[in-house]
Write a protein that holds these residues in place. Structure first.
Motif, PDB file in Angstrom:
ATOM      1  N   HIS A   1      -5.922 -90.912   5.463  1.00  0.00           N
ATOM      2  CA  HIS A   1      -6.953 -90.411   4.558  1.00  0.00           C
ATOM      3  C   HIS A   1      -7.644 -91.539   3.791  1.00  0.00           C
ATOM      4  CE1 HIS A   1      -9.009 -87.585   2.009  1.00  0.00           C
ATOM      5  NE2 HIS A   1      -8.566 -88.228   0.951  1.00  0.00           N
ATOM      6  N   ASP A   2      -8.908 -91.784   4.132  1.00  0.00           N
ATOM      7  CA  ASP A   2      -9.749 -92.786   3.468  1.00  0.00           C
ATOM      8  C   ASP A   2      -9.173 -94.197   3.467  1.00  0.00           C
ATOM      9  OD1 ASP A   2     -11.753 -90.983   2.913  1.00  0.00           O
ATOM     10  OD2 ASP A   2     -10.976 -90.486   0.940  1.00  0.00           O
ATOM     11  N   ASP A   3      -8.378 -94.525   4.483  1.00  0.00           N
ATOM     12  CA  ASP A   3      -7.819 -95.872   4.556  1.00  0.00           C
ATOM     13  C   ASP A   3      -7.399 -96.179   5.993  1.00  0.00           C
ATOM     14  OD1 ASP A   3      -7.085 -98.347   3.623  1.00  0.00           O
ATOM     15  OD2 ASP A   3      -5.302 -97.670   2.557  1.00  0.00           O
ATOM     16  N   VAL A   4      -7.069 -97.422   6.231  1.00  0.00           N
ATOM     17  CA  VAL A   4      -6.569 -97.869   7.527  1.00  0.00           C
ATOM     18  C   VAL A   4      -5.398 -98.804   7.255  1.00  0.00           C
ATOM     19  CG1 VAL A   4      -8.220 -99.776   7.667  1.00  0.00           C
ATOM     20  CG2 VAL A   4      -7.213 -98.898   9.747  1.00  0.00           C
ATOM     21  N   VAL A   5      -4.307 -98.630   8.011  1.00  0.00           N
ATOM     22  CA  VAL A   5      -3.105 -99.425   7.810  1.00  0.00           C
ATOM     23  C   VAL A   5      -2.548 -99.866   9.158  1.00  0.00           C
ATOM     24  CG1 VAL A   5      -2.476 -98.316   5.631  1.00  0.00           C
ATOM     25  CG2 VAL A   5      -1.641 -97.369   7.776  1.00  0.00           C
ATOM     26  N   ALA A   6      -1.656-100.852   9.125  1.00  0.00           N
ATOM     27  CA  ALA A   6      -0.975-101.286  10.342  1.00  0.00           C
ATOM     28  C   ALA A   6       0.018-100.200  10.747  1.00  0.00           C
ATOM     29  CB  ALA A   6      -0.256-102.602  10.108  1.00  0.00           C
ATOM     30  N   ILE A   7       0.179-100.024  12.046  1.00  0.00           N
ATOM     31  CA  ILE A   7       1.137 -99.048  12.561  1.00  0.00           C
ATOM     32  C   ILE A   7       2.545 -99.522  12.214  1.00  0.00           C
ATOM     33  CG2 ILE A   7       2.082 -98.030  14.676  1.00  0.00           C
ATOM     34  CD1 ILE A   7      -0.723 -98.226  15.889  1.00  0.00           C
ATOM     35  N   ASP A   8       3.395 -98.588  11.804  1.00  0.00           N
ATOM     36  CA  ASP A   8       4.775 -98.920  11.456  1.00  0.00           C
ATOM     37  C   ASP A   8       5.481 -99.560  12.649  1.00  0.00           C
ATOM     38  OD1 ASP A   8       4.409 -97.812   8.952  1.00  0.00           O
ATOM     39  OD2 ASP A   8       5.183 -95.847   9.531  1.00  0.00           O
ATOM     40  N   GLY A   9       6.189-100.640  12.400  1.00  0.00           N
ATOM     41  CA  GLY A   9       6.960-101.304  13.430  1.00  0.00           C
ATOM     42  C   GLY A   9       6.185-102.319  14.258  1.00  0.00           C
ATOM     43  N   VAL A  10       4.880-102.411  14.045  1.00  0.00           N
ATOM     44  CA  VAL A  10       4.062-103.377  14.788  1.00  0.00           C
ATOM     45  C   VAL A  10       3.905-104.629  13.937  1.00  0.00           C
ATOM     46  CG1 VAL A  10       1.774-103.819  15.759  1.00  0.00           C
ATOM     47  CG2 VAL A  10       2.807-101.577  16.024  1.00  0.00           C
ATOM     48  N   LYS A  11       4.230-105.757  14.532  1.00  0.00           N
ATOM     49  CA  LYS A  11       4.090-107.023  13.807  1.00  0.00           C
ATOM     50  C   LYS A  11       2.679-107.549  14.027  1.00  0.00           C
ATOM     51  CE  LYS A  11       8.871-108.198  13.901  1.00  0.00           C
ATOM     52  NZ  LYS A  11       9.776-109.228  13.526  1.00  0.00           N
ATOM     53  N   ILE A  12       2.067-107.981  12.935  1.00  0.00           N
ATOM     54  CA  ILE A  12       0.740-108.570  13.035  1.00  0.00           C
ATOM     55  C   ILE A  12       0.790-109.981  12.447  1.00  0.00           C
ATOM     56  CG2 ILE A  12      -0.492-106.379  13.054  1.00  0.00           C
ATOM     57  CD1 ILE A  12      -1.151-106.751  10.147  1.00  0.00           C
ATOM     58  N   SER A  13      -0.009-110.842  13.022  1.00  0.00           N
ATOM     59  CA  SER A  13      -0.041-112.237  12.565  1.00  0.00           C
ATOM     60  C   SER A  13      -0.833-112.338  11.265  1.00  0.00           C
ATOM     61  CB  SER A  13      -0.674-113.121  13.635  1.00  0.00           C
ATOM     62  OG  SER A  13      -2.047-112.814  13.765  1.00  0.00           O
ATOM     63  N   GLU A  14      -0.793-113.504  10.682  1.00  0.00           N
ATOM     64  CA  GLU A  14      -1.538-113.737   9.432  1.00  0.00           C
ATOM     65  C   GLU A  14      -3.040-113.560   9.655  1.00  0.00           C
ATOM     66  OE1 GLU A  14      -1.951-114.158   5.507  1.00  0.00           O
ATOM     67  OE2 GLU A  14      -0.025-114.112   6.541  1.00  0.00           O
ATOM     68  N   ASP A  15      -3.552-114.053  10.786  1.00  0.00           N
ATOM     69  CA  ASP A  15      -4.974-113.890  11.098  1.00  0.00           C
ATOM     70  C   ASP A  15      -5.334-112.413  11.266  1.00  0.00           C
ATOM     71  OD1 ASP A  15      -5.421-116.617  11.019  1.00  0.00           O
ATOM     72  OD2 ASP A  15      -5.105-116.865  13.183  1.00  0.00           O
ATOM     73  N   GLU A  16      -4.448-111.657  11.924  1.00  0.00           N
ATOM     74  CA  GLU A  16      -4.692-110.220  12.101  1.00  0.00           C
ATOM     75  C   GLU A  16      -4.638-109.493  10.766  1.00  0.00           C
ATOM     76  OE1 GLU A  16      -3.004-109.678  16.638  1.00  0.00           O
ATOM     77  OE2 GLU A  16      -1.598-109.545  14.962  1.00  0.00           O
ATOM     78  N   ARG A  17      -3.739-109.926   9.885  1.00  0.00           N
ATOM     79  CA  ARG A  17      -3.654-109.313   8.549  1.00  0.00           C
ATOM     80  C   ARG A  17      -4.951-109.548   7.772  1.00  0.00           C
ATOM     81  NH1 ARG A  17      -0.114-106.813   6.140  1.00  0.00           N
ATOM     82  NH2 ARG A  17       1.615-107.443   7.450  1.00  0.00           N
ATOM     83  N   LYS A  18      -5.514-110.760   7.908  1.00  0.00           N
ATOM     84  CA  LYS A  18      -6.782-111.054   7.240  1.00  0.00           C
ATOM     85  C   LYS A  18      -7.899-110.167   7.799  1.00  0.00           C
ATOM     86  CE  LYS A  18      -5.673-115.842   6.140  1.00  0.00           C
ATOM     87  NZ  LYS A  18      -5.953-117.241   6.426  1.00  0.00           N
ATOM     88  N   LEU A  19      -7.920-109.990   9.114  1.00  0.00           N
ATOM     89  CA  LEU A  19      -8.918-109.103   9.728  1.00  0.00           C
ATOM     90  C   LEU A  19      -8.752-107.675   9.235  1.00  0.00           C
ATOM     91  CD1 LEU A  19      -9.033-110.257  13.465  1.00  0.00           C
ATOM     92  CD2 LEU A  19     -10.883-110.362  11.814  1.00  0.00           C
ATOM     93  N   LEU A  20      -7.508-107.223   9.129  1.00  0.00           N
ATOM     94  CA  LEU A  20      -7.239-105.874   8.646  1.00  0.00           C
ATOM     95  C   LEU A  20      -7.755-105.700   7.222  1.00  0.00           C
ATOM     96  CD1 LEU A  20      -5.972-103.070   8.853  1.00  0.00           C
ATOM     97  CD2 LEU A  20      -3.786-104.103   8.207  1.00  0.00           C
TER      98      LEU A  20
END
Length: 53
Positions: free
Chosen positions: A17-36
């Motif tokens: 609802h009105d947001d976007v988050v990383a899927i639980d259990g999926v590891k994202i890199s620092e660059d991907e976190r910045k994109l998110l």
């Protein structure tokens, strides 16, 4: 206006609802976190603009 997520993170995120988050259990890199975070900011700004209209 539909804002598509960056290809680097499109299969690592989920929309809630009105947001976007990383899927639980999926590891994202620092660059991907910045994109998110950038993508979340753009979506929130667009949502605020849509409400003001």
């Amino acid at each position: 206006m539909i804002i598509l997520p960056p290809k680097e993170i499109e299969d690592k995120i989920k929309f809630i609802h009105d947001d976007v988050v990383a899927i639980d259990g999926v590891k994202i890199s620092e660059d991907e976190r910045k994109l998110l975070e950038q993508y979340r900011k753009v979506l929130k700004e667009e949502n605020e603009n849509r409400i003001e209209r």
